[in-house]
Design a protein around this motif. Structure first.
Motif, short mmCIF file in Angstrom:
data_model
loop_
_atom_site.label_atom_id
_atom_site.label_comp_id
_atom_site.label_asym_id
_atom_site.label_seq_id
_atom_site.Cartn_x
_atom_site.Cartn_y
_atom_site.Cartn_z
N TYR A 5 -65.53 -15.93 -91.18
CA TYR A 5 -66.23 -16.52 -90.14
C TYR A 5 -66.36 -15.70 -88.85
N GLU A 6 -65.22 -14.97 -88.37
CA GLU A 6 -64.99 -14.34 -87.39
C GLU A 6 -65.63 -13.01 -87.30
N GLU A 7 -66.31 -12.47 -88.68
CA GLU A 7 -66.88 -11.45 -89.15
C GLU A 7 -65.92 -10.16 -88.66
N LYS A 8 -64.76 -10.28 -89.05
CA LYS A 8 -63.74 -9.27 -89.00
C LYS A 8 -63.22 -8.84 -90.22
N GLU A 9 -63.61 -9.27 -91.33
CA GLU A 9 -63.07 -8.95 -92.62
C GLU A 9 -63.41 -7.52 -92.94
N TYR A 10 -64.22 -6.81 -92.33
CA TYR A 10 -64.40 -5.51 -92.47
C TYR A 10 -63.34 -4.54 -92.26
N ALA A 39 -59.20 -4.93 -85.53
CA ALA A 39 -58.21 -4.41 -86.08
C ALA A 39 -56.90 -4.91 -85.63
N THR A 40 -56.83 -4.78 -84.24
CA THR A 40 -55.68 -5.09 -83.64
C THR A 40 -55.42 -6.70 -83.82
N LYS A 41 -56.43 -7.58 -83.71
CA LYS A 41 -56.36 -8.84 -83.63
C LYS A 41 -55.79 -9.00 -85.17
N VAL A 42 -56.51 -8.70 -86.17
CA VAL A 42 -56.12 -8.92 -87.58
C VAL A 42 -54.98 -8.47 -87.96
N SER A 43 -54.56 -7.16 -87.28
CA SER A 43 -53.27 -6.54 -87.75
C SER A 43 -52.31 -7.57 -87.19
#
Length: 157
Positions: A5-10, A39-43
């Motif tokens: 949804y946030e388009e951060k899966e990449y 990447a920082t958020k997802v990490s």
């Protein structure tokens, strides 16, 4: 947070590679900074969901590297598990006087476990291994089975 949804899966599939700021274009820098921010958020989310031991281990990893490391560890674990099950399946022999039903159930559990680990284990091979595990007092049964060449499921056996 839903990464799709946030388009951060990449960031799980695309490694964040440092770039030389002196040689990079404005567009490349913007793309790099956006990737770094995502990447920082997802990490942070990934590390926060781990055990304290894993949090310490992965605190300096980017999401791509965390995924790669976890997949490698899971693959090693699954490989070891398959090895142990195969070892059990080929060394298990029914003893004279043991219950055939409990022996077949034990062997079926091994087969089911291998199937859950995505091992291509067809029913014919399962039956052959189980027949091999039976004691000599079942030789007549095995011979009759092979002579009849009847299509039998493992549960029917």
């Amino acid at each position: 947070m839903d990464l799709r949804y946030e388009e951060k899966e990449y960031v799980l599939d695309k490694e964040l590679i440092e770039i030389d700021e002196t040689k990079a274009s404005a567009e490349e820098m913007a793309e790099y900074r956006a990737h770094e921010k995502d990447a920082t958020k997802v990490s942070c989310i990934m590390v926060a969901t781990k055990t304290p031991e894993l949090q310490r281990f992965y605190e300096d990893y980017w999401p791509y590297r965390i995924c790669q490391d976890l997949m490698e560890k899971c693959h090693q674990s699954a490989h070891q598990e398959r090895y142990e099950i195969f070892s059990s399946i080929i060394t298990t022999k029914m003893k004279n006087g043991d219950s055939v039903m409990s022996h077949l159930q034990r062997m079926q559990r091994y087969v089911d476990h291998l199937i859950k680990l995505n091992v291509n284990f067809d029913e014919e091979l399962s039956i052959d291994i189980i027949l091999h595990s039976l004691p000599p007092c079942y030789d007549q049964f095995k011979m009759t089975y092979h002579i009849n060449k009847e299509e039998v499921t493992l549960s029917k056996l």
